[in-house]
Design an enzyme around this catalytic site. Structure first.
Site, PDB file in Angstrom:
ATOM      1  N   HIS A 144      -4.490  -8.939  21.737  1.00 35.55           N
ATOM      2  CA  HIS A 144      -3.675  -9.243  22.920  1.00 35.55           C
ATOM      3  C   HIS A 144      -3.818  -8.133  23.967  1.00 35.55           C
ATOM      4  CE1 HIS A 144       0.196 -10.900  24.739  1.00 35.55           C
ATOM      5  NE2 HIS A 144       0.077  -9.731  25.342  1.00 35.55           N
ATOM      6  N   GLU A 145      -3.681  -6.895  23.537  1.00 35.53           N
ATOM      7  CA  GLU A 145      -3.751  -5.787  24.484  1.00 35.53           C
ATOM      8  C   GLU A 145      -5.177  -5.588  25.013  1.00 35.53           C
ATOM      9  OE1 GLU A 145      -1.015  -4.900  25.518  1.00 35.53           O
ATOM     10  OE2 GLU A 145       0.249  -5.621  23.880  1.00 35.53           O
ATOM     11  N   HIS A 148      -5.638  -7.788  27.910  1.00 30.42           N
ATOM     12  CA  HIS A 148      -5.068  -7.139  29.104  1.00 30.42           C
ATOM     13  C   HIS A 148      -6.051  -6.120  29.681  1.00 30.42           C
ATOM     14  CE1 HIS A 148      -1.275  -9.064  28.912  1.00 30.42           C
ATOM     15  NE2 HIS A 148      -0.771  -8.389  27.900  1.00 30.42           N
TER      16      HIS A 148
END
Length: 244
Positions: A144-145, A148
């Protein structure tokens, strides 16, 4: 910093432990008892007592939690297909303008808020070691990060632009695997069969947006998510399709 939130809105908590939380090992035993644990299970403890218990537990386990998290991250960068792929994609976009995102830029820490992780282009990636209970959860959060990180390099995401933030949260929840059917069905007890992925992504993106200072409330967050939904949910870059 972009954050990965849990499904329950995070309560506003101070950066330091609450006053009733023990701060040294000699006091931890007061909270580390079977009676306290079972009182929580039986709903006999007050919210303050419950918060103090879990804060004390996290404090006592901080060193081991962070060590386990760091070891898992090192392993994932060697063996996880999605983590390796996203690392390579961010490396290609960086072009020497930023430090390569690898294990050295992943910081395992004890968190006092209800988030699992966060990202900042200057700082790197934060993983909340005390909230990551398994390798699979750590892999999803790290992926997820990394989405980003990719978005910040590829699209120049602005921190204070809620539309930008909503879009990257939608993409991160869609592409990381944290909203796949098995995770929702067995892990979060979300038992709907149709539109499960879309509902999970909307829920998590809205919750994340709600905790940004520019967002007024849940209705505001939901409206922003809806405004960018179609284009951002369908954008699977750098993958050809939703990976898992």
């Amino acid at each position: 910093m972009s954050t990965t939130t849990t499904d329950t809105p995070a309560p506003q908590q101070p950066a330091s432990p609450p006053p009733s939380t023990p701060t040294d090992a000699s006091q931890l035993n007061t909270y580390y008892t079977w009676s306290t644990f079972f009182n929580i299970l039986l709903s006999r403890s007050t919210p303050t007592e419950t918060a103090s218990y879990f804060a004390a537990r996290d404090l006592a386990n901080e060193a081991s939690d962070c060590a386990r998290c760091t070891q898992t991250v090192t392993s994932l960068f060697k063996t996880s297909p999605i983590v390796r792929f996203l690392r390579d994609e961010t490396r290609a976009l960086s072009g020497g303008r930023h430090s390569e995102i690898g294990p050295a830029q992943i910081h395992c820490r004890r968190c006092t808020t209800r988030q699992s992780g966060g990202f900042d282009m200057d700082y790197g990636i934060l993983l909340c070691a005390n909230h990551l209970q398994s390798r699979a959860q750590t892999e999803d959060t790290l992926a997820h990060e990394l989405v980003h990180a990719y978005d910040h390099l590829r699209f120049d995401v602005q921190r204070t632009d809620l539309r930008h933030q909503a879009c990257t949260e939608i993409r991160a929840s869609t592409l990381s695997g944290e909203c796949r059917f098995t995770r929702e069905f067995f892990g979060r007890r979300q038992w709907k069969v149709t539109q499960q992925l879309q509902e999970c992504v909307r829920r998590r993106a809205t919750l994340s947006l709600m905790h940004r200072p520019e967002c007024k409330d849940e209705a505001h967050a939901s409206r922003i998510v809806n405004e960018v939904w179609e284009s951002c949910f369908r954008d699977t870059r750098p993958f050809d399709e939703i990976y898992r």
